[in-house]
Design an enzyme around this catalytic site. Structure first.
Site, PDB file in Angstrom:
ATOM      1  N   ASP A 204      19.907 113.645  69.281  1.00  0.00           N
ATOM      2  CA  ASP A 204      19.608 112.280  68.848  1.00  0.00           C
ATOM      3  C   ASP A 204      20.890 111.643  68.323  1.00  0.00           C
ATOM      4  O   ASP A 204      21.955 112.275  68.371  1.00  0.00           O
ATOM      5  CB  ASP A 204      18.512 112.292  67.760  1.00  0.00           C
ATOM      6  CG  ASP A 204      19.004 112.863  66.429  1.00  0.00           C
ATOM      7  OD1 ASP A 204      20.157 113.334  66.366  1.00  0.00           O
ATOM      8  OD2 ASP A 204      18.240 112.819  65.455  1.00  0.00           O
ATOM      9  N   ASP A 206      22.306 109.692  64.787  1.00  0.00           N
ATOM     10  CA  ASP A 206      21.949 109.425  63.395  1.00  0.00           C
ATOM     11  C   ASP A 206      22.895 108.392  62.789  1.00  0.00           C
ATOM     12  O   ASP A 206      24.111 108.531  62.897  1.00  0.00           O
ATOM     13  CB  ASP A 206      22.042 110.724  62.578  1.00  0.00           C
ATOM     14  CG  ASP A 206      21.250 111.864  63.191  1.00  0.00           C
ATOM     15  OD1 ASP A 206      20.023 111.862  63.042  1.00  0.00           O
ATOM     16  OD2 ASP A 206      21.864 112.747  63.834  1.00  0.00           O
ATOM     17  N   ASP A 292      17.880 108.010  64.712  1.00  0.00           N
ATOM     18  CA  ASP A 292      17.442 108.014  63.307  1.00  0.00           C
ATOM     19  C   ASP A 292      18.286 107.021  62.526  1.00  0.00           C
ATOM     20  O   ASP A 292      19.512 107.085  62.556  1.00  0.00           O
ATOM     21  CB  ASP A 292      17.618 109.406  62.676  1.00  0.00           C
ATOM     22  CG  ASP A 292      16.579 110.399  63.153  1.00  0.00           C
ATOM     23  OD1 ASP A 292      15.507 109.965  63.617  1.00  0.00           O
ATOM     24  OD2 ASP A 292      16.847 111.615  63.065  1.00  0.00           O
TER      25      ASP A 292
HETATM   26  P1  ATP Z   1      21.617 117.260  66.810  1.00  0.00           P
HETATM   27  O1  ATP Z   1      22.833 117.094  67.628  1.00  0.00           O
HETATM   28  O2  ATP Z   1      20.686 118.270  67.364  1.00  0.00           O
HETATM   29  O3  ATP Z   1      20.932 115.968  66.504  1.00  0.00           O
HETATM   30  P2  ATP Z   1      22.145 117.228  64.006  1.00  0.00           P
HETATM   31  O4  ATP Z   1      22.942 118.111  63.116  1.00  0.00           O
HETATM   32  O5  ATP Z   1      22.559 115.798  64.095  1.00  0.00           O
HETATM   33  O6  ATP Z   1      22.118 117.908  65.422  1.00  0.00           O
HETATM   34  P3  ATP Z   1      19.600 116.252  63.014  1.00  0.00           P
HETATM   35  O7  ATP Z   1      18.259 116.897  63.113  1.00  0.00           O
HETATM   36  O8  ATP Z   1      19.767 114.953  63.699  1.00  0.00           O
HETATM   37  O9  ATP Z   1      20.631 117.356  63.532  1.00  0.00           O
HETATM   38  O10 ATP Z   1      19.907 116.108  61.482  1.00  0.00           O
HETATM   39  C1  ATP Z   1      21.093 115.511  60.993  1.00  0.00           C
HETATM   40  C2  ATP Z   1      21.179 115.659  59.510  1.00  0.00           C
HETATM   41  O11 ATP Z   1      20.173 114.889  58.873  1.00  0.00           O
HETATM   42  C3  ATP Z   1      20.989 117.103  59.048  1.00  0.00           C
HETATM   43  O12 ATP Z   1      22.046 117.422  58.205  1.00  0.00           O
HETATM   44  C4  ATP Z   1      19.728 117.113  58.246  1.00  0.00           C
HETATM   45  O13 ATP Z   1      19.901 117.881  57.069  1.00  0.00           O
HETATM   46  C5  ATP Z   1      19.514 115.657  57.897  1.00  0.00           C
HETATM   47  N1  ATP Z   1      18.083 115.365  57.965  1.00  0.00           N
HETATM   48  C6  ATP Z   1      17.329 115.369  59.069  1.00  0.00           C
HETATM   49  N2  ATP Z   1      16.053 115.060  58.791  1.00  0.00           N
HETATM   50  C7  ATP Z   1      16.007 114.850  57.462  1.00  0.00           C
HETATM   51  C8  ATP Z   1      14.994 114.495  56.548  1.00  0.00           C
HETATM   52  N3  ATP Z   1      13.758 114.283  56.951  1.00  0.00           N
HETATM   53  N4  ATP Z   1      15.328 114.354  55.252  1.00  0.00           N
HETATM   54  C9  ATP Z   1      16.590 114.570  54.839  1.00  0.00           C
HETATM   55  N5  ATP Z   1      17.593 114.891  55.649  1.00  0.00           N
HETATM   56  C10 ATP Z   1      17.315 115.048  56.936  1.00  0.00           C
HETATM   57 MN    MN Z   2      21.347 114.393  65.067  1.00  0.00          MN
HETATM   58 MN    MN Z   3      18.382 113.193  63.398  1.00  0.00          MN
END
Ligand code: ATP
Ligand code: MN
Ligand code: MN
Length: 368
Positions: A204, A206, A292
């Protein structure tokens, strides 16, 4: 004997936030195996076991070269008996029986496919599995009730299980910035998550949104979402309002890692970027992309960036280190010193590491 006299081959600190974990490392054949076992344990709702395998994999990611013999791992933290057994088997035979049979198992494959649907967690996937569902397509003509997120997840299953590239993330960034500037000039957006850690692809995209004037960011999310929706850029969105202030005198909330920012889980409709016109006609012209969005007040911005940059294990260990070593409590909003009984302010990630007595670890080395 000789073994005992030799100094350890590697030294690794205990908490992931005390060490550098680059994106590229030298032990992927081992870490992939351990992470598959971690995933499988999570499917079985055994979090302790899942975290143990994740930690073991993470330690191997910090080693400066590829492990050849099990003896080299002597003295390293977080390597339990089970993980060591798996590693030893792979080093000796090239593969682990447990890992390979898990990978082939009907349950693992079904849980992987079903939790791969946006909006479907382990609990739901497991219930479906016990009711005979194996693949996302089994849901299309079944009686299972799907909520809106799951319906969107099923509809865009293929796109959402195709990695998002950095170029696509940047294109989304341009759109989000346009939306934010249109509804609140001077607001700032920051790419967080895996892309901020230097990943070249992700599941995703962020973003963290703030405004240098405290208070201006209030109520921003619905306006941004409305602007995006009006432009036809959203396939799905669920906005959650800020619950930080109101929860203070409200009823006690259950303990949770979830923070309380205004946030939006969405699916963007991203128009194809670089396809030439004839190519465009053949394939479909847009891609569904998970995005997100989080809005943070400026005073909490440093904590929010640190909390949303990840990796998940890095975040988990930051909080654990703060509690166990410093008697402090860290989340994506603040740092509380339980001994002095006060909140510690910070305006940068560097300051937060320093308040925790930690050496600063740049985002690119937080791939724990
Ligand atoms: P990917 O490439 O798979 O997206 P990512 O490290 O970006 O890997 P994400 O699941 O998008 O993974 O999460 C990004 C960050 O946001 C993580 O550090 C996580 O701790 C934080 N995070 C995700 N969901 C929540 C939540 N509901 N509340 C607080 N922090 C969150
Ligand atoms: Mn992510
Ligand atoms: Mn995310």
């Amino acid at each position: 004997d000789k073994l005992r006299l030799d100094p350890p081959e590697f030294t690794v600190k205990n908490y992931a936030c005390q060490r550098r974990t680059p994106l590229k490392h030298n032990n992927t054949h081992l870490t992939h195996a351990l992470e598959l076992l971690a995933e499988s344990a999570a499917f079985g709702e055994n979090e302790g076991r899942s975290v143990a395998f994740t930690r073991a994999a993470s330690v191997l990611k910090t080693l400066p070269r590829s492990v050849q013999r099990i003896e080299e791992l002597r003295g390293l933290p977080c390597l339990g008996e089970h993980s060591l057994r798996v590693i030893k088997e792979i080093l000796e035979y090239g593969a682990s029986q447990e890992v390979e049979s898990t990978r082939q198992s009907e349950q693992y494959q079904a849980m992987k496919a079903l939790t791969g649907i946006f909006g479907v967690g382990v609990k739901t996937a497991d219930r479906w599995y016990r009711e005979g569902v194996r693949r996302p397509s089994d849901l299309m003509d079944s009686e299972q009730k799907l909520n809106q997120a799951q319906q969107a997840g099923l509809q865009h299953y293929k796109d959402l299980n195709t990695c998002v590239s950095k170029a696509e993330a940047d294109a989304i960034g341009v759109i989000v910035d346009q939306a934010v500037q249109a509804v609140l000039p001077g607001a700032q957006i920051t790419l967080t998550g895996g892309f901020r850690r230097g990943k070249e692809s992700g599941h995703d995209v962020d973003f963290l949104i703030t405004h240098p004037e405290e208070g201006k960011e209030e109520g921003l999310m619905p306006k941004v979402v409305n602007w995006l929706d009006t432009q036809g850029l959203l396939l799905y969105q669920k906005t959650t309002r800020n619950s930080y202030l109101e929860s203070k005198d409200g009823p006690a909330r259950p303990p949770s890692n979830m923070d309380r920012f205004e946030r939006c889980f969405s699916i963007f409709k991203l128009e194809s970027q670089s396809c030439s016109p004839p190519e465009r006609e053949k394939s479909h012209q847009w891609k569904a992309v998970r995005v997100d969005l989080v809005v943070s007040p400026f005073s909490q911005f440093a904590f929010a960036v640190l909390g949303w940059t990840g990796s998940k294990l890095f975040e988990r260990d930051l909080r654990r280190y703060a509690g166990q070593v410093k008697n402090m409590s860290l989340n994506s909003h603040s740092l509380f010193d339980s001994h002095q009984r006060c909140f510690l302010r910070a305006t940068s990630e560097e300051e937060i590491f320093s308040l925790l007595g930690l050496e600063y670890i740049p985002a690119c080395d937080r791939n724990a």
